[in-house]
Design a protein around this motif. Structure first.
Motif: not given
Length: 807
Positions: A393-422
Motif C-alpha cells: 500500500a505504501l508503494i502505491l501511495f508514494v508512487g501515486l503521490v510522487a508521480g501524480v503531478y508530473p504525470a498530469f503536467f507532462l501529459s498536458s504539453f501542446r503538440i505544436i509547441a513540442i514539435l516546433k522545439g518550443n
C-alpha cells in the motif's frame, strides 16, 4: 499496453542513471525511515493490548491536591482494590501488584541479585491473559510462600531441569515454584521475572488501610460501565475510609480531615493509555510519551515527503528531455489518460525498486535502530502478512503521490509547441512550483538542524546544571546491609584509606528512586488556623551524609554524630519549608507533625538539590537521623587510579565474608542514565537531520544539473563574451541560495514554537538562543552552496566551443 509501459519505464530508468539513482536512493531512504519509525510507533501504540479484556481493565491512581502542591500516584493502598469491588457492582474483579524491589535469590550454589520480583494476587495472570506453560494458573498463587517464574528465570537457576515444585530462597523466605510463564509481553507497562503470591505479603496481620500508596491496583469493569460515573462514587469511599485515617494519623480535627474528600481523589486510567499518557510519580517502569509519538511520526512523514519532492522536481525539470517523446505519442493517437497512466506506472515502478532497496537498508540498520529506540524489533516483523500488505500500500501511495503531478503536467504539453522545439517554454510557468518545493525541503531540513541543537543544549544544561551536591568522584557501594554488624568497621576501613575523602552509610542516594514518603504539616502554623499539609520524600541519613555529598546548609545545623540524640530532629530542604508556609518565619526550632502523629523539631534547612531528574521540579524532602538505612555506602574518593582503589575495596569486602557479591556504581553515571530518553531523542534528531540534508541536497544537485543542461549555450556565450568563472558560478548559484535563505526564514517561527512547547516538559530548561537559528541557516546555506558549486564550477570551467559548435 501495460507491458509496453513497463518496458518504456525501464528504458527511461536505464537512460538516466544519475537521476534514477537520486530518485531511487531518496525514496529508499524515505521508505526506510518510514518503515523503521512505523515499527516503533506500532510497538508504542499497541502497549497493553494483549489482555483479552484490555478495554475493560483500568488502573486506580491517586491525585493528591494539597494546599501548596499537587501530585499524581500510580498506586494506591492495600484496601482500595477490594473496597471498590465490594462497593460497586459494575466492578467485576480486581487484582494488585506490589514490590518491584531487589532481593537475593538462591538455589543450591546459584545465587543472584534480582531486581524484578513482585507480589501479585492469584488472579493476576488470568486478568492479564498471561498463560502458564507449567502449573495451574487458577491455583498457582493461592497459597502463601508460592512463586511463579519466567522461563528465563527457570533456566538461570535450574538449568535444563524443570523448576516446578522446587524451592527457591528469596531473601529470607523459602518459596515453592508453582508455575512458569514464558515471559511478560514486551509491550507491557510492567515487567517482572518472578511473581510471589500476594497472601505471602498481605497477611491477616497487615492493617487494611486506604490513605497510603504502594499497590498497583487494576479493576475489571463491566462492558457497559461508565468509568467517569464510577469515579464520582469514589468520593464516598474517601469520606468513609480515608477521612477517619487522616484524623487519626495526623491528629487533626474531623473538619480538617474532611478536606480529604476534595484533596484525596482516586481516578481511573485505561490500561491501554498508561504507557503513553501516564507520567505520575513512582511508575513501575519508565513510560513512553505521546508527544514523542507525534514527533517521530512527523519526522517519518517529513523524510518521505522530502524524497517525494525530489521525484516531483526532477520529473518536471527533466520534461524537456521527454517532450518530443510525448509529442510523437500524441501525434500517433495516444490519449491524455494513456500518457498519465504511463507516467504513473513509471512512478510506481521506481517506488517498487526503492522499496526493494529499502528492505535491504532496514535489514542493515535494524540493529542500530533497536539500540537507538530501545526496542527489540526483528526483520520478521516486516515480513508478516499485515506488514507486507502495508508495504505494498505504501508503494502505491508514494508512487501515486510522487508521480501524480508530473504525470498530469507532462501529459498536458501542446503538440505544436513540442514539435516546433518550443517544449521548454512550457516549463517556465512551473518554475514557481519547483522553487516552492525546494523551499519546503530546506525549511524541513533547517527545522531539524535547529531542533537537534536545542535538544542537545537542553541535555547539556540538565547534565551540567548545579545540582546542589557534587556528583563527581562519588562511588556507591551497593548491598552493604549484607555486611551485617561489620558495616561500621568496613566504613572505617574505607576512611583510613588516604584515597577516600569521606564516606557515609545510607540507603538513599540522589538519582536513585529509593526513598520513602509521608505527609507532614507545620504544628505552629496549624495552631494558628492555617493548616498546610504537604507530601514529602524521606531520606534516612547520618551526620556524614551532607558533607560527603557536598551539600550545603542554608540554616541551622547538621545532625550530631550520635544518632539517638537527634531521633526527634529533622532537616528539611528549602522546597519543604516553602510549601509548609513558613514564608519569612525562621523554621529552626519549629515542629512538624508526620503521619502517625509523630513530632519532629526542625534543626536544619539544606539547600535544594536535585534528588531526582532535573526534568522535575525539586519537591519537598525531609531528612531523618538514622543508622538503620544500610543499603549503600556512599564514598567520595580522590585518586587517579580508580580501578586500583576499587580492587582494594573489593578485596576488603571479601575479607568480611559479606553474604552478597561486591557491587558498585558511580553517582555521575547514575545521574546520566536519568536522561537516556533525551539522549535518545538527540541521537534521533541528529540522524534525521543528516538524512534530510542528504536527500534535499541530492534533489538540489539534480535540479542544478538539469538547469545547467538547459542553459549550457547561454553559459558558453557568456564565456566567449568574457564572463569569468566566478561570475558564472555566482549567477547559477544566486537563485537557489535565495530560496535556501527563504526556507530558513520560514522554518524559524514554526520551529521556535514547536521546540518551546517541547521544553515546557522540563521544570528546569534553557532559553532558546537567537544564534541557534542563525547557525542552522548558515549550515543549510553552506550545504546548498557546496552542492550547487560542484555543478556550477564544472559548467563555468567547460570549454564554450563544445556547447556552441552546433550553432
Amino acid at each position: 499496453m501495460i507491458k509496453n509501459f513497463i518496458i518504456t519505464a525501464w528504458r527511461n530508468l536505464k537512460g538516466n542513471k544519475v537521476f534514477s539513482f537520486i530518485n531511487i536512493f531518496g525514496l529508499s531512504v524515505g521508505l526506510t525511515c518510514c518503515m523503521l519509525i512505523g515499527s516503533y510507533l506500532y510497538q508504542e501504540l499497541t502497549y497493553d493490548t494483549y489482555p483479552a479484556q484490555a478495554k475493560q481493565l483500568y488502573r486506580v491512581a491517586l491525585h493528591s491536591n494539597g494546599d501548596n502542591a499537587a501530585a499524581d500516584f500510580p498506586s494506591v493502598d492495600v484496601a482500595v482494590g477490594p473496597g471498590i469491588k465490594n462497593a460497586f457492582p459494575e466492578v467485576l474483579d480486581f487484582t494488585r501488584m506490589t514490590g518491584g524491589g531487589t532481593a537475593f535469590v538462591k538455589y543450591n550454589d546459584n545465587q543472584f541479585k534480582e531486581n524484578k520480583i513482585v507480589f501479585v494476587d492469584s488472579n493476576f495472570f488470568r486478568l492479564f491473559s498471561i498463560p502458564l506453560i507449567e502449573g495451574n494458573s487458577k491455583t498457582a498463587l493461592t497459597d502463601p510462600k508460592s512463586i511463579v517464574i519466567t522461563k528465563a528465570f527457570e533456566k538461570k537457576y535450574f538449568g535444563d531441569s524443570p523448576g516446578l515444585g522446587k524451592a527457591l530462597t528469596v531473601g529470607n523466605n523459602l518459596l515453592k515454584v508453582t508455575g512458569v510463564i514464558d515471559k511478560v509481553p514486551d509491550n507491557s507497562h510492567f515487567h517482572a521475572d518472578a511473581f510471589m503470591s500476594m497472601v505471602t505479603y498481605v497477611t491477616p496481620k497487615l492493617k487494611q488501610t486506604w490513605s497510603n500508596v504502594g499497590f498497583y491496583t487494576y479493576l475489571l469493569l463491566d462492558k457497559n460501565a461508565n468509568p467517569k460515573k464510577l469515579e464520582t462514587g469514589f468520593r464516598q469511599l474517601v469520606a468513609k475510609f480515608v477521612v477517619p485515617e487522616e484524623q487519626h494519623d495526623m491528629g487533626v480535627s474531623l473538619a480538617e480531615a474532611q478536606k480529604s474528600v476534595n484533596s484525596f481523589l482516586f481516578f481511573l486510567q485505561p490500561l491501554t493509555d498508561i504507557h503513553l499518557h501516564s507520567a505520575t510519580k513512582y511508575e513501575f517502569e519508565a513510560n513512553g510519551d505521546i508527544h514523542y509519538i507525534y514527533i517521530f511520526g512527523a519526522l517519518a512523514i517529513f523524510i518521505l515527503l522530502l524524497a517525494c519532492i525530489n521525484f516531483t522536481n526532477l520529473a518536471t525539470a527533466s520534461a524537456t528531455r521527454r517532450s518530443k517523446e510525448i509529442g510523437i505519442r500524441k501525434v500517433l493517437g495516444s490519449a491524455k489518460n494513456k500518457l498519465i497512466s504511463q507516467f504513473l506506472i513509471e512512478s510506481v515502478m521506481l517506488t517498487f525498486l526503492a522499496m526493494l532497496f529499502a528492505m535491504g537498508l532496514v535489514y542493515l540498520l535494524l540493529p542500530y535502530f533497536n539500540d537507538l529506540s530501545g526496542k527489540q524489533i526483528t526483520m520478521g516483523f516486516f515480513l508478516t502478512y499485515s506488514a507486507l500488505f502495508l508495504e505494498i500500500a505504501l508503494i502505491l501511495f508514494v508512487g501515486l503521490v510522487a508521480g501524480v503531478y508530473p504525470a498530469f503536467f507532462l501529459s498536458s504539453f501542446r503538440i505544436i509547441a513540442i514539435l516546433k522545439g518550443n517544449g521548454a517554454t512550457q516549463l517556465t510557468s512551473k518554475g514557481g512550483l519547483r522553487s516552492s518545493l525546494i523551499v519546503l525541503q530546506f525549511a524541513i531540513s533547517t527545522a531539524l538542524i535547529i531542533a537537534t541543537f536545542i535538544v542537545f543544549q537542553q541535555l547539556d544544561f540538565m547534565q551540567n546544571k548545579k545540582l546542589g551536591y557534587d556528583k563527581n568522584q562519588v562511588l556507591v557501594i551497593n548491598d552493604t546491609y549484607s555486611l551485617g554488624n561489620n558495616i561500621t568497621a568496613f566504613k572505617q576501613h574505607l576512611l583510613n584509606d588516604n584515597r577516600v575523602v569521606n564516606a557515609t552509610i545510607s540507603g538513599n542516594v540522589p538519582g536513585f528512586n529509593n526513598m520513602g514518603g509521608t505527609v507532614i504539616y507545620a504544628k505552629e502554623i496549624s495552631d494558628k488556623g492555617t493548616h498546610s499539609e504537604i507530601s514529602t520524600g524521606i531520606y534516612w541519613i547520618t551526620n556524614s551524609y551532607i558533607p560527603t555529598l557536598g551539600m550545603h546548609l542554608a540554616k541551622g545545623r547538621n545532625f550530631y554524630p550520635s544518632t539517638p540524640v537527634d531521633s526527634a530532629s529533622v532537616i528539611l530542604n528549602e522546597a519543604a519549608v516553602r510549601d509548609l508556609g513558613f514564608g519569612n518565619t525562621d523554621p529552626i526550632g519549629k515542629t512538624i507533625v508526620r503521619s502517625g502523629q509523630r513530632n519532629y523539631t526542625i534543626v536544619g534547612v539544606v539547600k535544594d538539590f536535585n534528588y531526582t531528574s532535573a526534568k522535575q521540579k525539586i519537591a519537598p524532602l525531609m531528612m531523618l537521623a538514622s543508622n538503620r538505612s544500610t543499603a549503600s555506602i556512599i564514598v567520595r574518593i580522590k585518586t587517579g587510579d580508580v580501578h586500583k582503589l576499587i580492587d582494594d575495596i573489593k578485596n576488603q569486602w571479601n575479607a568480611y565474608n559479606a553474604s552478597a557479591p561486591f557491587s558498585y556504581s558511580f553517582l555521575d553515571d547514575q545521574f546520566a542514565s536519568l536522561y537516556s530518553s533525551e539522549q535518545r531523542t538527540g541521537r534521533i534528531f541528529t540522524s534525521f537531520a543528516i538524512i534530510a540534508i542528504i536527500i534535499a541536497s541530492l534533489g538540489l544537485f539534480g535540479l542544478v544539473a538539469f538547469m545547467i543542461r538547459q542553459r549550457v549555450k547561454e553559459i558558453g556565450i557568456r564565456k566567449v563574451l568574457g564572463a569569468s568563472t566566478g561570475s558564472i558560478t555566482a549567477m547559477l548559484s544566486k537563485e537557489f541560495l535565495q530560496l535556501i535563505l527563504i526556507a530558513a526564514l520560514i522554518s524559524y517561527p514554526a520551529t521556535w514554537y514547536a521546540m518551546n512547547k517541547w521544553l515546557q516538559d522540563f521544570a528546569y530548561r534553557i532559553n532558546i538562543q537567537w544564534w541557534v537559528f542563525v547557525l542552522a541557516g548558515v549550515i543549510a546555506l553552506l550545504v546548498a552552496a557546496i552542492t550547487i558549486s560542484f555543478q556550477s564550477i564544472k559548467a563555468a570551467l567547460a570549454n564554450p566551443v563544445r556547447s556552441l559548435r552546433s550553432e
